[in-house]
Design a protein around this motif. Structure first.
Motif, PDB file in Angstrom:
ATOM      1  N   GLN A   1       2.942   5.130   1.048  1.00 13.65           N
ATOM      2  CA  GLN A   1       3.009   3.716   1.431  1.00 13.65           C
ATOM      3  C   GLN A   1       1.607   3.134   1.528  1.00 13.65           C
ATOM      4  O   GLN A   1       1.367   2.009   1.090  1.00 13.65           O
ATOM      5  CB  GLN A   1       3.738   3.554   2.768  1.00 13.65           C
ATOM      6  CG  GLN A   1       5.207   3.889   2.717  1.00 13.65           C
ATOM      7  CD  GLN A   1       5.962   2.979   1.768  1.00 13.65           C
ATOM      8  OE1 GLN A   1       6.353   3.406   0.697  1.00 13.65           O
ATOM      9  NE2 GLN A   1       6.156   1.754   2.132  1.00 13.65           N
ATOM     10  N   THR A   2       0.678   3.885   2.111  1.00 14.13           N
ATOM     11  CA  THR A   2      -0.692   3.431   2.256  1.00 14.13           C
ATOM     12  C   THR A   2      -1.324   3.213   0.884  1.00 14.13           C
ATOM     13  O   THR A   2      -1.998   2.211   0.653  1.00 14.13           O
ATOM     14  CB  THR A   2      -1.525   4.456   3.064  1.00 14.13           C
ATOM     15  OG1 THR A   2      -0.898   4.660   4.318  1.00 14.13           O
ATOM     16  CG2 THR A   2      -2.938   3.968   3.275  1.00 14.13           C
TER      17      THR A   2
ATOM     18  N   SER B   1       0.256   2.614  -1.985  1.00  8.07           N
ATOM     19  CA  SER B   1       0.878   1.483  -2.675  1.00  8.07           C
ATOM     20  C   SER B   1       0.463   0.154  -2.047  1.00  8.07           C
ATOM     21  O   SER B   1       0.350  -0.846  -2.740  1.00  8.07           O
ATOM     22  CB  SER B   1       2.397   1.612  -2.707  1.00  8.07           C
ATOM     23  OG  SER B   1       2.931   1.485  -1.405  1.00  8.07           O
ATOM     24  N   ASP B   2       0.198   0.140  -0.736  1.00  9.63           N
ATOM     25  CA  ASP B   2      -0.258  -1.073  -0.071  1.00  9.63           C
ATOM     26  C   ASP B   2      -1.669  -1.436  -0.500  1.00  9.63           C
ATOM     27  O   ASP B   2      -2.010  -2.600  -0.656  1.00  9.63           O
ATOM     28  CB  ASP B   2      -0.207  -0.933   1.455  1.00  9.63           C
ATOM     29  CG  ASP B   2       1.209  -0.918   1.999  1.00  9.63           C
ATOM     30  OD1 ASP B   2       2.132  -1.279   1.242  1.00  9.63           O
ATOM     31  OD2 ASP B   2       1.389  -0.539   3.174  1.00  9.63           O
TER      32      ASP B   2
END
Length: 84
Positions: free
Chosen positions: A77-78, A80-81
């Motif tokens: 998630q990090t 992709s963010d």
């Protein structure tokens, strides 16, 4: 742009859900609450519903595969963010 140590404040407002339990599970929760009260020297057992959250928390905390998957998921998630 200033880089703060906190990226956001998590929403820790309780979420109410409704769960249907088999009668046998509910009876086991009642017995568990009674035994817990006896061990702690309490006259009245806690409501069985009060046991559910700590039980789920303990279950997830003790599940090593879940912990690894959760860390991997957070890392993804990090990444992709930061790409977005």
């Amino acid at each position: 742009m200033t880089k703060l140590k906190l990226s956001g404040i998590p929403n820790d407002k309780p979420v109410k859900i409704t769960v249907e339990l088999p009668a046998t599970v509910f009876r086991d929760l009642q017995v568990y609450a009674t035994i817990l009260a006896q061990i702690n020297g309490e006259a009245t057992p806690p409501e069985p519903s009060k046991l559910i959250v700590p039980m789920i928390q303990r279950f997830m905390a003790s599940d090593r595969d879940f912990g690894r998957a959760k860390r991997s998921f957070a890392l993804q998630q990090t990444k992709s963010d930061s790409v977005a």
